[in-house]
Design a protein around this motif. Structure first.
Motif, PDB file in Angstrom:
ATOM      1  N   GLU A  47      60.480  90.020  96.018  1.00  0.00           N
ATOM      2  CA  GLU A  47      61.547  89.306  95.316  1.00  0.00           C
ATOM      3  C   GLU A  47      60.957  88.258  94.376  1.00  0.00           C
ATOM      4  O   GLU A  47      59.814  87.816  94.528  1.00  0.00           O
ATOM      5  N   GLY A  48      61.753  87.872  93.418  1.00  0.00           N
ATOM      6  CA  GLY A  48      61.327  86.833  92.498  1.00  0.00           C
ATOM      7  C   GLY A  48      60.800  87.396  91.192  1.00  0.00           C
ATOM      8  O   GLY A  48      60.913  88.592  90.899  1.00  0.00           O
ATOM      9  N   THR A  49      60.207  86.502  90.411  1.00  0.00           N
ATOM     10  CA  THR A  49      59.663  86.868  89.101  1.00  0.00           C
ATOM     11  C   THR A  49      58.182  86.522  89.056  1.00  0.00           C
ATOM     12  O   THR A  49      57.773  85.434  89.480  1.00  0.00           O
ATOM     13  N   PHE A  50      57.384  87.446  88.547  1.00  0.00           N
ATOM     14  CA  PHE A  50      55.951  87.217  88.461  1.00  0.00           C
ATOM     15  C   PHE A  50      55.658  86.071  87.495  1.00  0.00           C
ATOM     16  O   PHE A  50      56.180  86.020  86.382  1.00  0.00           O
ATOM     17  N   ASP A  51      54.806  85.163  87.928  1.00  0.00           N
ATOM     18  CA  ASP A  51      54.433  83.999  87.116  1.00  0.00           C
ATOM     19  C   ASP A  51      52.936  84.086  86.823  1.00  0.00           C
ATOM     20  O   ASP A  51      52.110  83.976  87.732  1.00  0.00           O
ATOM     21  N   LEU A  52      52.595  84.296  85.561  1.00  0.00           N
ATOM     22  CA  LEU A  52      51.202  84.465  85.182  1.00  0.00           C
ATOM     23  C   LEU A  52      50.366  83.240  85.535  1.00  0.00           C
ATOM     24  O   LEU A  52      49.181  83.360  85.860  1.00  0.00           O
ATOM     25  N   SER A  53      50.974  82.084  85.511  1.00  0.00           N
ATOM     26  CA  SER A  53      50.229  80.863  85.823  1.00  0.00           C
ATOM     27  C   SER A  53      49.995  80.693  87.327  1.00  0.00           C
ATOM     28  O   SER A  53      49.231  79.833  87.747  1.00  0.00           O
ATOM     29  N   ASP A  54      50.664  81.512  88.125  1.00  0.00           N
ATOM     30  CA  ASP A  54      50.502  81.474  89.580  1.00  0.00           C
ATOM     31  C   ASP A  54      50.306  82.906  90.068  1.00  0.00           C
ATOM     32  O   ASP A  54      51.037  83.417  90.918  1.00  0.00           O
ATOM     33  N   MET A  56      48.372  84.576  91.923  1.00  0.00           N
ATOM     34  CA  MET A  56      48.081  84.976  93.294  1.00  0.00           C
ATOM     35  C   MET A  56      49.314  84.930  94.193  1.00  0.00           C
ATOM     36  O   MET A  56      49.276  85.355  95.339  1.00  0.00           O
ATOM     37  N   ASN A  57      50.394  84.401  93.671  1.00  0.00           N
ATOM     38  CA  ASN A  57      51.652  84.359  94.404  1.00  0.00           C
ATOM     39  C   ASN A  57      52.279  85.763  94.373  1.00  0.00           C
ATOM     40  O   ASN A  57      52.428  86.339  93.302  1.00  0.00           O
ATOM     41  N   PRO A  58      52.653  86.345  95.520  1.00  0.00           N
ATOM     42  CA  PRO A  58      53.168  87.721  95.530  1.00  0.00           C
ATOM     43  C   PRO A  58      54.550  87.886  94.904  1.00  0.00           C
ATOM     44  O   PRO A  58      54.962  89.022  94.642  1.00  0.00           O
ATOM     45  N   GLN A  59      55.285  86.810  94.637  1.00  0.00           N
ATOM     46  CA  GLN A  59      56.662  86.982  94.172  1.00  0.00           C
ATOM     47  C   GLN A  59      56.700  87.766  92.860  1.00  0.00           C
ATOM     48  O   GLN A  59      55.904  87.557  91.955  1.00  0.00           O
ATOM     49  N   GLY A  60      57.631  88.728  92.816  1.00  0.00           N
ATOM     50  CA  GLY A  60      57.803  89.546  91.624  1.00  0.00           C
ATOM     51  C   GLY A  60      56.760  90.630  91.464  1.00  0.00           C
ATOM     52  O   GLY A  60      56.798  91.391  90.488  1.00  0.00           O
ATOM     53  N   GLN A  61      55.832  90.749  92.395  1.00  0.00           N
ATOM     54  CA  GLN A  61      54.769  91.735  92.260  1.00  0.00           C
ATOM     55  C   GLN A  61      55.054  92.977  93.123  1.00  0.00           C
ATOM     56  O   GLN A  61      55.953  92.987  93.957  1.00  0.00           O
ATOM     57  N   THR A  62      54.276  94.023  92.880  1.00  0.00           N
ATOM     58  CA  THR A  62      54.480  95.295  93.572  1.00  0.00           C
ATOM     59  C   THR A  62      53.285  95.636  94.457  1.00  0.00           C
ATOM     60  O   THR A  62      52.178  95.125  94.266  1.00  0.00           O
ATOM     61  N   PHE A  63      53.546  96.520  95.421  1.00  0.00           N
ATOM     62  CA  PHE A  63      52.489  97.030  96.306  1.00  0.00           C
ATOM     63  C   PHE A  63      52.743  98.515  96.527  1.00  0.00           C
ATOM     64  O   PHE A  63      53.789  98.904  97.036  1.00  0.00           O
ATOM     65  N   HIS A  64      51.812  99.355  96.087  1.00  0.00           N
ATOM     66  CA  HIS A  64      51.904 100.793  96.297  1.00  0.00           C
ATOM     67  C   HIS A  64      51.155 101.163  97.580  1.00  0.00           C
ATOM     68  O   HIS A  64      49.992 100.803  97.744  1.00  0.00           O
ATOM     69  N   GLY A  65      51.811 101.898  98.474  1.00  0.00           N
ATOM     70  CA  GLY A  65      51.172 102.265  99.727  1.00  0.00           C
ATOM     71  C   GLY A  65      51.707 103.553 100.316  1.00  0.00           C
ATOM     72  O   GLY A  65      52.681 104.139  99.822  1.00  0.00           O
TER      73      GLY A  65
END
Length: 495
Positions: A47-54, A56-65
Motif C-alpha cells: 500500500e501507499g506510494t513509492f517515494d524516491l527520496s525514501d 528503502m521504504n516498501p510502501q508503494g513497491q512490488t514483490f514478485h514471488g
C-alpha cells in the motif's frame, strides 16, 4: 498388407536405432535455441506510494514471488514433443544436469536423442527462491538421513551392487546438490507454475521425480498440453476418484502410513487420456520390513500399483516398471543419475517409441512448427481479450507494443486499461483466414475476422483484416503490434 506394415515398422525401428547410436557418438550438441525465463507466481503490491527520496521504504513497491525458474535448450531438428523435467524434494534442476561423478545426466542424454528439454526449479527452491511466505533456514546436519532415505545404502554402508559411485568426491557432490526450501512446499503453487509453463510452451512430455509426482498428476488434470507423464519414484500425491481411495498402507518408514488423496472423478478421468509410466529402483522391500528405508519405498511402490490399476480400470494407459524385474538392477532413488543411467534412459526411450511419442517436427520442418506456435498464440490472444485476462495479455504484449484502432493508436498500458475497464470488449472474434510469414525473429500474422465488440455499451460487429507483428525474445513470441483495418463487407461473405 500386414507383411508390408511389419517390414515398414522394422525398417523404421532399425533406422531409429542407427540414428540414435550415431547421435550419441557425437560429443557436440548443436542447439537451435537456449535460454531461461520465469513463469507463474504472484505479485505483492504494498500500500501507499513509492517515494524516491525514501527508496528503502516498501510502501508503494512490488514483490514478485512463487514463480518457477525454467532453463531450456532446443536441438536442431527436435522431436515435436519436448521433455519438461521437474525435480523432487531437496533437489533443483541440478538433478537432471549431470551426475555426482560428472557423467552426463538426462539433460544431455535426451538432447543427443533429439528432444528439447525444459529444466525447472520449482517455486521456493533454487533459482526460484523468491517466496511469498517467510521461513527460517537453519543449518541442520541431516545428510546421512538422506543417504539412507534415498536408498544409496544404510549409512555408512552402501547397498551391495548399488549403482551409485562409491568414491568420496561423488558423495560430496551429491550432498552439495541438496538445496533448501525458501518457503513451505505447496503443491498448488508448484502446479500453478507448471501448468502455466505448459500453456506457454505448448504440448510436451512431463518427467517428474519423487515429490514432483503429485504436482505432475495435478498439472495433467488441469492442462491438456501434458501429452504423457514419466514419473521416477513418486511417493506422495497419488490421487483417486472420490470414494475410491485405498486404505492407508502401513510402513515402518519414518513418515508412517501412506495415504492416497481423492479428486472429483471427472478430473481423475483426464489422467486416463494420456500414457503414463512410473519407474522404481532396487533395494525396496517386497513385504513388510523393519528396515525403514526399504519399507518406506515398499509402500510407495504398492500405492503406485493400486493407482495405475485404477487408471487402467477406467480405460487408461498406466504402467509401473520395477527396474530389477526387467533386468536393470542396483538403482537408487535417482535412477536417471546412477552409474547405469544410460541403460535407464534406453528403457524410457523404448517406452516413448512404443507410445508414438518420438516424432520428428512436421517432417523435420522447424519453420512449420514456428508458424503453428504463432497461429496458436494468436488464437489464444483473442480468447484472452474476450475474457479480459489482462494478466496473460500483459505477459504477451511487448513493453513497446503499439495498437492501432479505428479511433486512434496507443501503447501497451492504455490497451490493457481499455480491456480491463471494458472500454472496448473484444467479445468474440470469428477468424476465417489466417496466414503467417516469419522473417528471422519476426512473425507477421494476417487475420481476416468478423469481430463482435462492445464499445461504449453498444454491441457492434465489424469485418477486419488484422495485422499482428510478433517478435521472438528467447523462447517466447511477444506481440509488438496489432493493427485493425476495416473492410467493407463481412469476411464470411467474401469469396
Amino acid at each position: 498388407m500386414k507383411v508390408l506394415k511389419y517390414f515398414s515398422a522394422c525398417a523404421w525401428s532399425l533406422t531409429s536405432c542407427v540414428m540414435l547410436h550415431a547421435q550419441e557418438q557425437q560429443n557436440t550438441i548443436v542447439l537451435a535455441q537456449q535460454g531461461s525465463f520465469a513463469v507463474g507466481g504472484r505479485v505483492l503490491q504494498a500500500e501507499g506510494t513509492f517515494d524516491l527520496s525514501d527508496a528503502m521504504n516498501p510502501q508503494g513497491q512490488t514483490f514478485h514471488g512463487d514463480h518457477a525458474y525454467v532453463f531450456y535448450q532446443m536441438p536442431k531438428q527436435a522431436h515435436r514433443l519436448p521433455l519438461v523435467f521437474l525435480h523432487g524434494a531437496g533437489q533443483s534442476k541440478k538433478t537432471w544436469e549431470s551426475t555426482p561423478d560428472g557423467r552426463e545426466g538426462f539433460q544431455n542424454i535426451f538432447l543427443k536423442r533429439g528432444f528439447g528439454v525444459y529444466l525447472l526449479d520449482q517455486p521456493r527452491r533454487g533459482a526460484a527462491g523468491k517466496s511469498m511466505v517467510g521461513t527460517t533456514i537453519t543449518p541442520i546436519a541431516d545428510e546421512q538421513f538422506w543417504f539412507t532415505q534415498f536408498r544409496i545404502g544404510n549409512y555408512p554402508d552402501f547397498f551391495p551392487n548399488v549403482q551409485f559411485p562409491k568414491d568420496k568426491d561423488a558423495l560430496i557432490q551429491f550432498f552439495r546438490q541438496m538445496t533448501p526450501n525458501t518457503g513451505s512446499f505447496d503443491g498448488v503453487v508448484v502446479t500453478d507454475a507448471l501448468s502455466e509453463l505448459f500453456t506457454k510452451v505448448g504440448d510436451g512430455i512431463l518427467v517428474t521425480h519423487s515429490q514432483g509426482g503429485g504436482p505432475g498428476w495435478s498439472t495433467a488434470m488441469r492442462n491438456e498440453h501434458v501429452k504423457a507423464i514419466v514419473a521416477y519414484e513418486p511417493y506422495s500425491g497419488f490421487v483417486f476418484p472420490e470414494g475410491e481411495a485405498p486404505a492407508p498402507i502401513a510402513s515402518t518408514g519414518l513418515f508412517g502410513a501412506l495415504k492416497g488423496g481423492e479428486v472429483p472423478k471427472a478430473d481423475f478421468l483426464k489422467l486416463t487420456k494420456i500414457p503414463i509410466v512410473i519407474y522404481y529402483g532396487d533395494n525396496i522391500a517386497s513385504t513388510s520390513s523393519t528396515v525403514w528405508n526399504m519399507d518406506h519405498w515398499r509402500s510407495g511402490l504398492e500405492m503406485a500399483k493400486l493407482w495405475a490399476a485404477t487408471i487402467n480400470k477406467y480405460g487408461g494407459d498406466a504402467t509401473v516398471v520395477h527396474l530389477p524385474e526387467v533386468g536393470i538392477k542396483g538403482n537408487t532413488h535417482f535412477p536417471f543419475s546412477d552409474l547405469n543411467n544410460k541403460e535407464v534412459a534406453d528403457h524410457l526411450w523404448g517406452w516413448l517409441n512404443r507410445k508414438g511419442l518420438v516424432q520428428d517436427v512436421a517432417v523435420g520442418d522447424m519453420a512449420d512448427l514456428e508458424k503453428q506456435q504463432v497461429i496458436k498464440l494468436s488464437k489464444q490472444k483473442w480468447q484472452w481479450m474476450a475474457d479480459k485476462n489482462t494478466a496473460l495479455l500483459d505477459h504477451l504484449f511487448d513493453a513497446a507494443s503499439v495498437f492501432v484502432h479505428m479511433g486512434g493508436s496507443w501503447g501497451k498500458e492504455q490497451e490493457l486499461q481499455v480491456i480491463k475497464s471494458g472500454g472496448i470488449w473484444y467479445k468474440k472474434a470469428d477468424v476465417h483466414e489466417v496466414s503467417v510469414h516469419i522473417m528471422d525473429q519476426t512473425a507477421v500474422v494476417l487475420n481476416r475476422i468478423d469481430l463482435l465488440a462492445v464499445v461504449g455499451g453498444n454491441e457492434v460487429t465489424n469485418p477486419f483484416i488484422v495485422t499482428e507483428v510478433y517478435v521472438k525474445k528467447g523462447a517466447e513470441w511477444k506481440l509488438g503490434s496489432l493493427y485493425f483495418t476495416k473492410v467493407s463487407v463481412p469476411v464470411r461473405s467474401n469469396p
